[in-house]
Scaffold this active site. Structure first.
Site, PDB file in Angstrom:
ATOM      1  N   GLU A 182      10.206   6.051  -8.418  1.00 28.13           N
ATOM      2  CA  GLU A 182      11.403   5.307  -8.813  1.00 28.13           C
ATOM      3  C   GLU A 182      11.145   4.403 -10.027  1.00 28.13           C
ATOM      4  O   GLU A 182      11.617   3.275 -10.120  1.00 28.13           O
ATOM      5  CB  GLU A 182      11.958   4.497  -7.644  1.00 28.13           C
ATOM      6  CG  GLU A 182      12.508   5.395  -6.559  1.00 28.13           C
ATOM      7  CD  GLU A 182      13.634   4.744  -5.791  1.00 28.13           C
ATOM      8  OE1 GLU A 182      14.502   4.095  -6.411  1.00 28.13           O
ATOM      9  OE2 GLU A 182      13.666   4.891  -4.575  1.00 28.13           O
ATOM     10  N   GLY A 183      10.369   4.949 -10.941  1.00 30.76           N
ATOM     11  CA  GLY A 183      10.000   4.198 -12.141  1.00 30.76           C
ATOM     12  C   GLY A 183       8.609   3.627 -11.982  1.00 30.76           C
ATOM     13  O   GLY A 183       8.368   2.791 -11.108  1.00 30.76           O
ATOM     14  N   ARG A 192     -13.671 -11.191  13.853  1.00 27.62           N
ATOM     15  CA  ARG A 192     -14.958 -10.643  13.412  1.00 27.62           C
ATOM     16  C   ARG A 192     -15.941 -11.781  13.117  1.00 27.62           C
ATOM     17  O   ARG A 192     -15.642 -12.694  12.339  1.00 27.62           O
ATOM     18  CB  ARG A 192     -14.737  -9.799  12.150  1.00 27.62           C
ATOM     19  CG  ARG A 192     -15.994  -9.378  11.429  1.00 27.62           C
ATOM     20  CD  ARG A 192     -16.813  -8.391  12.238  1.00 27.62           C
ATOM     21  NE  ARG A 192     -17.836  -7.769  11.399  1.00 27.62           N
ATOM     22  CZ  ARG A 192     -18.837  -7.058  11.876  1.00 27.62           C
ATOM     23  NH1 ARG A 192     -18.956  -6.876  13.180  1.00 27.62           N
ATOM     24  NH2 ARG A 192     -19.710  -6.506  11.058  1.00 27.62           N
TER      25      ARG A 192
END
Length: 402
Positions: free
Chosen positions: A382-383, A286
């Protein structure tokens, strides 16, 4: 005694094999299945055909004494796509639940049924969370009552946010057997295929990981044979007796999550790495004001930080995976530490990738938008991030921090 961080030839071959599958089968399908929000059964079938999806392959990964095979495989799958990666690897959490608590006979009976075979692949679900009991496992309400007359367990309750819930061949369900003992009074059960009383009326529409099926699961007088109690009743009775006497007795759900946290961290690393690579390539191509945007320090330094954070997270994941496989105690909460860091890195790196791509990064024409959505769950499931902090804080302080 030598020390090396270099991967073995076997690990490099494994990485290249899974990476090749991700390039050929996962990446071309990623946008489609994200838009459809459906389980990508054709991709799962291809994984099963080449031996990437199946209990024998998982056993081979787990047998690796370094503990690195599972993180390597997960990083490459989720580099391909988070949603499809979870569709392929979501079954593993149920298998981890069986492995954490089950007897050898139970592993032999149920784990193959979690996967099916190459001609007819299946998936499995681990059902622990509930509408009012996610991080607070002590708030679990799903009950399992033993019917001594028939040697059956009767389960009633509702499970929430279950990966593969309702479409699974095998469901592994965490339930309360002694409410007075809190999380120490829980046990895990296998619900065999076709068991009456288990239902999942509708799936959950999610922010990310849309190719992975997530649903609530209802249990209405679900009756399962006594042999479906993971670990067996004798072992359960002994564990409950110790808990009543004030002895040490850990939650089976927590043991399952401790086994899986480094692997989950590797998934987050894979998503982060994919976003970083997209941003790096874009920044080199870019041009603004007559030169590539990577020539600007603001962009170049951000990419440097992204790469540094990804490598740091991977090393924490690998350390925890090695410790877990070799039964080295997590004295400082190293399993939670790896998942905490990897989740934070995934959310931050994917957000930076969107920023580097600017307006293009915010569109669905570029994959970093999807990666950004997929990454956020790694601060939650998962926590949560805060639960991981709590585990580490308790470990390093030696105090019970509420």
């Amino acid at each position: 005694m030598s020390f090396s961080l270099e991967l073995t030839e076997e690990h490099r071959d494994l990485r290249d094999w899974v990476h090749g599958f991700a390039v050929k089968e996962i990446r071309p399908a990623a946008a489609e299945w994200d838009e459809r929000e459906e389980t990508p059964w054709p991709v799962i079938s291809e994984a099963a055909k080449i031996g990437l999806y199946g209990f024998e392959t998982l056993a081979t990964f787990w047998a690796d004494e370094t503990g690195l095979s599972l993180p390597i495989v997960n990083e490459e799958l989720f580099w391909g796509d988070g949603g499809i990666g979870m569709a392929i690897f979501g079954t593993t959490l149920a298998v981890a639940g069986i492995f954490a608590s089950g007897t050898p006979d139970q592993l032999a009976e149920w784990v193959p049924q979690c996967y099916g075979d190459a001609d007819d692949p299946k998936v499995a679900a681990f059902c622990s969370s509930e509408p009012d009991a996610g991080s607070d496992v002590a708030a679990m309400r799903t009950r399992a009552v033993y019917d001594e007359a028939t040697d059956e367990w009767v389960l009633n309750g509702q499970k929430a946010w279950a990966t593969n819930g309702g479409i699974a061949n095998v469901h592994v369900v965490q339930a309360v057997v002694d409410p007075e003992l809190g999380p120490k009074g829980q046990a895990a059960f296998v619900i065999p295929p076709g068991t009456p009383g288990l239902s999942s009326p509708s799936k959950i529409r999610k922010h990310g990981l849309r190719a992975s099926h997530t649903a609530d699961v209802y249990l209405d007088d679900v009756r399962v044979p006594g042999r479906c109690l993971l670990g067996g009743k004798e072992k359960l009775d002994e564990r409950l007796a110790r808990a009543r006497e004030g002895g040490r007795s850990s939650s089976q759900a927590m043991r399952t999550f401790e086994l899986s946290r480094p692997t989950v961290g590797a998934q987050a690393v894979g998503i982060a790495r994919a976003a970083y690579e997209q941003a790096l390539e874009y920044a080199g191509q870019r041009e603004t004001f007559g030169r590539p945007i990577i020539d600007n320090q603001g962009v170049a330094f951000t990419l440097a930080d992204m790469r540094t954070e990804i490598d740091a997270a991977r090393l924490l994941v690998w350390r925890a995976a090695w410790m877990g496989r070799n039964e080295v105690p997590f004295e400082a909460g190293e399993g939670s530490m790896s998942k905490l860091k990897a989740g934070r890195v995934a959310t931050w790196v994917t957000e930076r990738a969107v920023q580097i791509l600017g307006g293009n990064g915010y569109t669905r024409e570029y994959p970093v938008e999807r990666m950004h959505r997929d990454a956020k769950i790694y601060d939650i499931f998962e926590g949560t991030e805060q639960i991981q902090q709590l585990v580490v804080a308790r470990a390093v302080s030696g105090r019970h921090i509420p």
